[in-house]
Scaffold this active site. Structure first.
Site, PDB file in Angstrom:
ATOM      1  N   MET A  30     -44.086 -51.704   4.350  1.00  0.00           N
ATOM      2  CA  MET A  30     -42.374 -51.015   5.073  1.00  0.00           C
ATOM      3  C   MET A  30     -42.490 -50.689   6.522  1.00  0.00           C
ATOM      4  SD  MET A  30     -40.008 -51.533   1.392  1.00  0.00           S
ATOM      5  CE  MET A  30     -40.218 -49.940   1.089  1.00  0.00           C
ATOM      6  N   LEU A  33     -45.635 -45.992   9.129  1.00  0.00           N
ATOM      7  CA  LEU A  33     -47.390 -46.134   8.577  1.00  0.00           C
ATOM      8  C   LEU A  33     -47.585 -44.090   7.976  1.00  0.00           C
ATOM      9  CD1 LEU A  33     -48.374 -48.982  10.577  1.00  0.00           C
ATOM     10  CD2 LEU A  33     -47.453 -49.176   7.869  1.00  0.00           C
ATOM     11  N   HIS A  34     -48.884 -44.385   7.504  1.00  0.00           N
ATOM     12  CA  HIS A  34     -49.745 -42.807   7.413  1.00  0.00           C
ATOM     13  C   HIS A  34     -50.899 -43.347   7.158  1.00  0.00           C
ATOM     14  CE1 HIS A  34     -48.881 -44.428   2.856  1.00  0.00           C
ATOM     15  NE2 HIS A  34     -47.582 -43.901   3.551  1.00  0.00           N
ATOM     16  N   GLY A  36     -52.691 -43.698   4.415  1.00  0.00           N
ATOM     17  CA  GLY A  36     -52.617 -45.161   3.386  1.00  0.00           C
ATOM     18  C   GLY A  36     -51.993 -46.087   3.509  1.00  0.00           C
ATOM     19  N   HIS A  37     -51.482 -46.543   4.283  1.00  0.00           N
ATOM     20  CA  HIS A  37     -51.553 -47.835   4.973  1.00  0.00           C
ATOM     21  C   HIS A  37     -52.990 -48.427   5.602  1.00  0.00           C
ATOM     22  CE1 HIS A  37     -46.686 -46.587   4.965  1.00  0.00           C
ATOM     23  NE2 HIS A  37     -47.088 -47.738   4.465  1.00  0.00           N
ATOM     24  N   GLN A  61     -35.397 -54.826  -2.604  1.00  0.00           N
ATOM     25  CA  GLN A  61     -35.918 -53.862  -3.798  1.00  0.00           C
ATOM     26  C   GLN A  61     -34.857 -52.582  -3.704  1.00  0.00           C
ATOM     27  OE1 GLN A  61     -39.669 -54.070  -1.183  1.00  0.00           O
ATOM     28  NE2 GLN A  61     -39.613 -51.957  -2.057  1.00  0.00           N
ATOM     29  N   ASP A 150     -48.975 -47.039  -5.420  1.00  0.00           N
ATOM     30  CA  ASP A 150     -47.874 -48.205  -6.273  1.00  0.00           C
ATOM     31  C   ASP A 150     -48.793 -48.767  -6.853  1.00  0.00           C
ATOM     32  OD1 ASP A 150     -45.274 -48.096  -4.286  1.00  0.00           O
ATOM     33  OD2 ASP A 150     -47.122 -47.687  -2.640  1.00  0.00           O
ATOM     34  N   SER A 185     -46.831 -40.672   1.425  1.00  0.00           N
ATOM     35  CA  SER A 185     -45.407 -42.003   1.003  1.00  0.00           C
ATOM     36  C   SER A 185     -45.015 -41.329   2.499  1.00  0.00           C
ATOM     37  CB  SER A 185     -44.911 -41.791   0.077  1.00  0.00           C
ATOM     38  OG  SER A 185     -43.385 -41.806   0.263  1.00  0.00           O
TER      39      SER A 185
HETATM   40  P1  AMP Z   1     -45.033 -48.790   1.445  1.00  0.00           P
HETATM   41  O1  AMP Z   1     -44.973 -49.580   2.821  1.00  0.00           O
HETATM   42  O2  AMP Z   1     -44.817 -47.455   0.738  1.00  0.00           O
HETATM   43  O3  AMP Z   1     -44.391 -50.748   0.972  1.00  0.00           O
HETATM   44  O4  AMP Z   1     -46.632 -49.221   1.208  1.00  0.00           O
HETATM   45  C1  AMP Z   1     -47.253 -50.351   1.578  1.00  0.00           C
HETATM   46  C2  AMP Z   1     -48.619 -50.355   0.695  1.00  0.00           C
HETATM   47  O5  AMP Z   1     -49.309 -49.139   0.980  1.00  0.00           O
HETATM   48  C3  AMP Z   1     -48.667 -50.209  -0.559  1.00  0.00           C
HETATM   49  O6  AMP Z   1     -49.537 -51.458  -1.181  1.00  0.00           O
HETATM   50  C4  AMP Z   1     -48.603 -49.177  -1.127  1.00  0.00           C
HETATM   51  O7  AMP Z   1     -49.135 -49.239  -2.075  1.00  0.00           O
HETATM   52  C5  AMP Z   1     -49.725 -49.281   0.395  1.00  0.00           C
HETATM   53  N1  AMP Z   1     -49.434 -47.323   0.356  1.00  0.00           N
HETATM   54  C6  AMP Z   1     -48.427 -47.063   1.118  1.00  0.00           C
HETATM   55  N2  AMP Z   1     -49.006 -45.352   0.472  1.00  0.00           N
HETATM   56  C7  AMP Z   1     -50.552 -45.529   0.183  1.00  0.00           C
HETATM   57  C8  AMP Z   1     -51.272 -43.771  -0.387  1.00  0.00           C
HETATM   58  N3  AMP Z   1     -51.141 -43.157   0.271  1.00  0.00           N
HETATM   59  N4  AMP Z   1     -52.387 -44.807  -0.185  1.00  0.00           N
HETATM   60  C9  AMP Z   1     -53.579 -45.557  -0.135  1.00  0.00           C
HETATM   61  N5  AMP Z   1     -52.406 -47.196  -0.268  1.00  0.00           N
HETATM   62  C10 AMP Z   1     -50.866 -46.551  -0.189  1.00  0.00           C
END
Ligand code: AMP
Length: 281
Positions: A30, A33-34, A36-37, A61, A150, A185
Site C-alpha cells: 500500500m 515504503l519502508h 519491511g517492504h 479493506q 501481517d 509499519s
Molecule cells: P502494506 O503496505 O502495509 O500493506 O504491506 C505490504 C507488505 O509488506 C505486506 O505483505 C506486509 O506484511 C509487508 N510488511 C509490512 N511491514 C513489514 C515489516 N515490518 N516486515 C516485513 N514485512 C512487512
C-alpha cells in the site's frame, strides 16, 4: 522501472515475461515504503527473474470509520526508493479501475477472517482477500511475497490461493523491526514522538512472552496477565487484543505447548498497530 497504471497492460506485460520463460515475482503493497517492504523486494529479486511491485491503497479493506483518508501516501518518494532496487515494473492501478461502479464480487476466507483483527475489523479481510485475488489475476505471478508482520493476512492469502487453485506460491518473510523492536509499519509515521516511544512496549511484551516460555513458564493465563499489565503500564497504549493462538488455525489456545502465536493489536492515539511472534518448537 516501467510504470504501469492500466490493468490490461499489466496483464500483458507479465504474460509476455512468462512466455519468455521468466519467473515473475510480485510484492503487493500500500506504499509509504519502508525496510519491511524492501526486504520482500530483495528476496523477490533473489528468487525471481522479474519483479513487479504494486502500490494500491485498497479502499475496500477499510471500514468507513477507519483511516483510508489519512493512510500515509507518498508515491513520489516510493518511486525514488524503488529506483535503487532496480525492480522491473511498478503497478499503480487506480481505485476506479479496480473497483468500478457495479463491482459486486467478493472473496471471503471463512473462519480465519473472523479471528484476531477480524473481530474489530469485520470486513477487513474480505477486502484484502478480494483485492489480492484481483491483483494475482492481473499480475499472474509465480511467487508472491508477504510479511509475517501481517501474520493473519499471509495465512488468509495462503488459504485462498490453495482453495481457489491460484497458480502462485505465497512466500512469507520475517518482520523487519526498528532499533527498539517496534515492527516497521507505514502507520508508524503517524505516531507523535511520545506515542512512538511508547509503542516499543508492544514488542517488549512479545519478547517477554518468548523469554518466559523459553524459561519454562507453563501457566498461560498468568503469562497473558503479565503481558497485558506490562502493556497497560504505558498510558498512551490502548490494547485492542492480545491472544495466544494456534499459528495454523488462529484458534486461541488454553495452554502452552508446541508452537504458539502471540498476536496483538493496539491503539496509540488514533493509530492502530499490530505485531506478533511465534514461540516454541
Ligand atoms: P502494506 O503496505 O502495509 O500493506 O504491506 C505490504 C507488505 O509488506 C505486506 O505483505 C506486509 O506484511 C509487508 N510488511 C509490512 N511491514 C513489514 C515489516 N515490518 N516486515 C516485513 N514485512 C512487512
Amino acid at each position: 522501472m516501467r510504470e504501469i497504471k492500466n490493468l490490461r497492460e499489466m496483464y500483458l506485460y507479465s504474460l509476455k515475461a512468462k512466455s519468455h520463460g521468466k519467473k515473475v515475482g510480485f510484492v503487493p503493497t500500500m506504499g509509504a515504503l519502508h525496510e519491511g517492504h524492501l526486504s520482500l523486494i530483495v528476496e523477490a529479486k533473489k528468487k525471481c527473474d522479474l519483479v513487479i511491485v504494486s502500490i494500491f491503497v485498497n479502499p475496500i479493506q477499510f471500514a468507513p470509520s477507519e483511516d483510508f483518508g489519512s493512510y500515509p501516501r507518498n508515491v513520489g518518494k516510493d518511486k525514488k526508493l524503488l529506483k535503487n532496487f532496480a525492480i522491473d515494473a511498478l503497478f499503480l492501478p487506480s481505485a476506479d479501475k479496480m473497483f468500478p461502479d457495479g463491482f459486486k464480487t467478493f472473496v471471503e476466507v471463512e473462519a480465519l477472517s473472523k479471528k484476531m483483527c477480524g473481530r474489530s475489523r469485520p470486513t477487513h479481510f474480505r477486502g484484502v482477500a478480494t483485492v489480492v485475488t484481483k491483483l494475482f489475476n492481473i499480475v499472474n505471478p509465480d511467487l508472491a511475497f508477504f510479511g509475517e508482520k501481517d501474520y493473519q493476512q499471509q495465512l488468509i492469502i495462503k488459504q485462498l490461493a490453495a482453495d481457489l487453485n491460484l497458480p502462485v506460491e505465497v512466500v512469507t518473510l520475517p518482520t523487519v523491526r526498528e532499533f527498539d523492536g517496534l515492527a516497521m509499519s507505514s502507520r508508524n509515521t503517524k505516531l507523535n514522538p511520545k506515542e512512538r516511544k511508547s509503542a516499543a512496549i508492544l514488542y517488549k511484551a512479545l519478547s517477554l512472552a518468548r523469554r518466559e516460555i523459553e524459561g519454562g513458564e507453563h501457566d498461560l493465563n498468568k503469562l497473558l496477565f503479565r503481558l497485558r499489565s506490562l502493556i497497560g503500564s504505558e498510558p498512551s497504549v490502548r490494547l485492542d487484543y492480545l491472544v495466544a493462538a494456534d499459528p495454523k488455525t488462529l484458534q486461541e489456545v488454553k495452554k502452552i505447548g508446541g508452537k504458539v502465536l502471540f498476536a496483538l493489536a493496539a491503539y496509540l492515539g488514533k493509530t492502530r498497530l499490530i505485531d506478533n511472534i511465534v514461540v516454541g518448537e
